[in-house]
Design a protein around this motif. Structure first.
Motif, short mmCIF file in Angstrom:
data_model
loop_
_atom_site.label_atom_id
_atom_site.label_comp_id
_atom_site.label_asym_id
_atom_site.label_seq_id
_atom_site.Cartn_x
_atom_site.Cartn_y
_atom_site.Cartn_z
N HIS A 45 -27.46 22.74 -14.12
CA HIS A 45 -27.35 24.02 -14.83
C HIS A 45 -28.48 24.28 -15.82
O HIS A 45 -28.76 25.42 -16.15
N LYS A 46 -29.11 23.22 -16.33
CA LYS A 46 -30.25 23.33 -17.26
C LYS A 46 -29.94 24.23 -18.46
O LYS A 46 -30.83 24.83 -19.05
N SER A 47 -28.68 24.31 -18.82
CA SER A 47 -28.22 25.26 -19.82
C SER A 47 -27.44 24.57 -20.93
O SER A 47 -26.37 24.00 -20.67
N PRO A 48 -27.92 24.63 -22.17
CA PRO A 48 -27.14 24.07 -23.29
C PRO A 48 -25.76 24.71 -23.42
O PRO A 48 -24.81 24.05 -23.85
N ALA A 49 -25.64 25.98 -23.04
CA ALA A 49 -24.33 26.65 -23.13
C ALA A 49 -23.33 26.02 -22.18
O ALA A 49 -22.17 25.79 -22.54
N GLU A 69 -36.36 17.46 -20.12
CA GLU A 69 -34.97 17.92 -20.13
C GLU A 69 -34.23 17.32 -21.33
O GLU A 69 -33.45 18.01 -22.00
N ALA A 70 -34.47 16.06 -21.60
CA ALA A 70 -33.82 15.43 -22.75
C ALA A 70 -34.22 16.14 -24.04
O ALA A 70 -33.37 16.35 -24.93
N VAL A 328 -27.73 24.80 -5.36
CA VAL A 328 -27.67 25.55 -6.61
C VAL A 328 -28.66 25.05 -7.66
O VAL A 328 -29.17 25.82 -8.47
N CYS A 329 -28.96 23.74 -7.66
CA CYS A 329 -29.89 23.20 -8.67
C CYS A 329 -31.25 23.88 -8.58
O CYS A 329 -31.87 24.21 -9.60
N ASN A 330 -31.74 24.09 -7.37
CA ASN A 330 -33.04 24.74 -7.20
C ASN A 330 -32.98 26.21 -7.54
O ASN A 330 -33.93 26.78 -8.10
N ALA A 331 -31.88 26.87 -7.20
CA ALA A 331 -31.75 28.29 -7.52
C ALA A 331 -31.79 28.51 -9.03
O ALA A 331 -32.49 29.41 -9.53
N VAL A 332 -31.07 27.71 -9.78
CA VAL A 332 -31.05 27.86 -11.24
C VAL A 332 -32.45 27.70 -11.82
O VAL A 332 -32.85 28.43 -12.74
N ASN A 333 -33.21 26.77 -11.28
CA ASN A 333 -34.55 26.50 -11.81
C ASN A 333 -35.54 27.62 -11.53
O ASN A 333 -36.67 27.59 -12.01
N ALA A 353 -32.62 27.07 -20.36
CA ALA A 353 -33.55 26.54 -21.35
C ALA A 353 -34.40 25.40 -20.81
O ALA A 353 -35.53 25.19 -21.26
N ALA A 354 -33.87 24.64 -19.87
CA ALA A 354 -34.62 23.50 -19.32
C ALA A 354 -35.32 23.86 -18.01
O ALA A 354 -35.72 22.98 -17.25
N ARG A 355 -35.49 25.14 -17.75
CA ARG A 355 -36.23 25.55 -16.55
C ARG A 355 -37.65 25.00 -16.61
O ARG A 355 -38.34 25.10 -17.62
N GLY A 356 -38.09 24.39 -15.52
CA GLY A 356 -39.45 23.89 -15.45
C GLY A 356 -39.70 22.66 -16.30
O GLY A 356 -40.85 22.25 -16.46
N ALA A 357 -38.65 22.03 -16.81
CA ALA A 357 -38.81 20.84 -17.67
C ALA A 357 -38.96 19.62 -16.78
O ALA A 357 -38.03 18.82 -16.61
#
Length: 359
Positions: A45-49, A69-70, A328-333, A353-357
């Motif tokens: 999800h790469k999303s803090p929310a 990401e961390a 879905v992991c690739n779509a979110v990114n 927020a972690a897109r492209g991290a």
């Protein structure tokens, strides 16, 4: 913030918050019944929310794939992080890891004695603040040592000055039809042998970590202490086809417009730059439609998704449809934000927020 779906531009990634919450709570309850800690993989999800929802439901911390990401999740207040990757630290990453230690508790993955010694050398005095887990190969044949060699890596890490907490694996070969139960059994066997290998060198494994979304229902709880599934939060077309989720459990879709009827088919504006290009050999298409299970995306390019429609009259030009990405992991990114929806109304927008991290 509230808006009707039909006011949104397409393509847009939507998250049904009710389905999302149900997925999160059900996985947390499953882990609790099994007596296992849940450390979901946030690379999905790469999303803090979304991470906040997982933590509120009982997740002990987060798994991530990269140092960057961390950094993103630590900046958002998620401070118990496992970088589930066989890190080979260079000077830049070592500097960033040292900075992370000022605001987060870190666990790092290693899968060789050389990597462990390099990690200790790069971090110098800060190495004492790092816990490591030895990655073992449970049949996916990607990274990780054979289970019987885990003790050798653990011993090297310990003598280099690192704390060794245990072992971990990723049973990635569970992403294959009818393989989930067998793969979970292989995972359990590999983790038990790896834990024994650590004990042989005098290291008691307090963390034995594994799990994947496809195989989690077949988990051998006696073989591990922690689960790290990721895709379960959203679901995707791969899980649908594997039978490890159902359409009512898919929380993320690409809101898309019918832009053409060329060739008598349905052409949508959600191409590979939104839903990703993944298509495993066993998949029946490049993606599916949530509300039309018989339809398949049979041709995918950057801004076109061509759908074979076998359910009666094709939808009119300008109609909106919900596309389920294969992975879905690739779509979110691929997007900057996720649009959270409740009962067809936009309620929030969550930055990816972690897109492209990736470093």
């Amino acid at each position: 913030m509230s808006a009707n779906l039909h006011d949104l531009p397409t393509p847009t990634l939507l998250v049904d918050v009710d389905v999302l919450q149900r997925n999160i709570e059900d996985m947390a309850a499953y882990a609790d019944r099994a007596g296992l800690a849940l450390r979901p993989h946030a690379k999905t999800h790469k999303s803090p929310a979304v991470a906040a929802l997982q933590r509120a439901a009982g997740a002990t911390g987060l798994s991530v794939a990269t140092v960057s990401e961390a950094e993103v999740f630590a900046d958002a207040g998620h401070t118990d992080l496992f970088i589930a990757y066989p890190l080979w630290l260079d000077h830049d990453r070592a500097t960033r890891v040292r900075a992370l230690l000022q605001r987060a508790t870190l666990t790092l993955g290693v899968d060789s004695a050389d990597a462990a010694r390099r990690l200790a050398a790069q971090l110098a005095a800060d190495a004492a603040g790092i816990r490591t887990l030895v990655e073992v190969d449970s049949g996916h044949h990607r990274s990780g040592v054979p289970p019987e060699e885990a003790g050798l890596v653990a011993d090297a890490a310990r003598h280099a000055g690192l704390e060794v907490g245990g072992v971990f694996t990723f049973p990635g070969h569970s992403y294959s039809p009818a393989a989930q139960a067998a793969v979970a059994a292989e995972e359990a066997d590999a983790l038990k042998r790896a834990a024994a290998s650590l004990r042989d060198v005098g290291v008691e494994p307090t963390v034995v970590s594994g799990g994947s979304t496809p195989s989690v229902a077949h988990t051998h709880a006696d073989a591990m202490t922690e689960l790290r599934p990721g895709v379960y939060v959203f679901g995707d077309a791969q899980q649908w086809e594997l039978g490890t989720t159902t359409p009512d459990r898919i929380a993320l879709t690409a809101w898309s417009t019918v832009v053409s009827h060329a060739g008598g088919r349905v052409v949508l504006d959600a191409g590979s730059k939104v839903i990703g290009a993944d298509r495993p050999a066993w998949a029946t298409g490049h993606g599916r439609l949530l509300d039309h299970p018989g339809a398949r995306i049979v041709l995918l390019s950057e801004h076109h998704a061509v759908v074979e429609w076998d359910e009666g009259p094709v939808p009119e030009l300008g109609s909106r449809l919900r596309v389920v990405p294969n992975h879905v992991c690739n779509a979110v990114n691929l997007v900057d934000e996720l649009v959270a929806v409740h009962d067809g109304v936009v309620v929030e927008r969550w930055p990816v927020a972690a897109r492209g991290a990736n470093t």
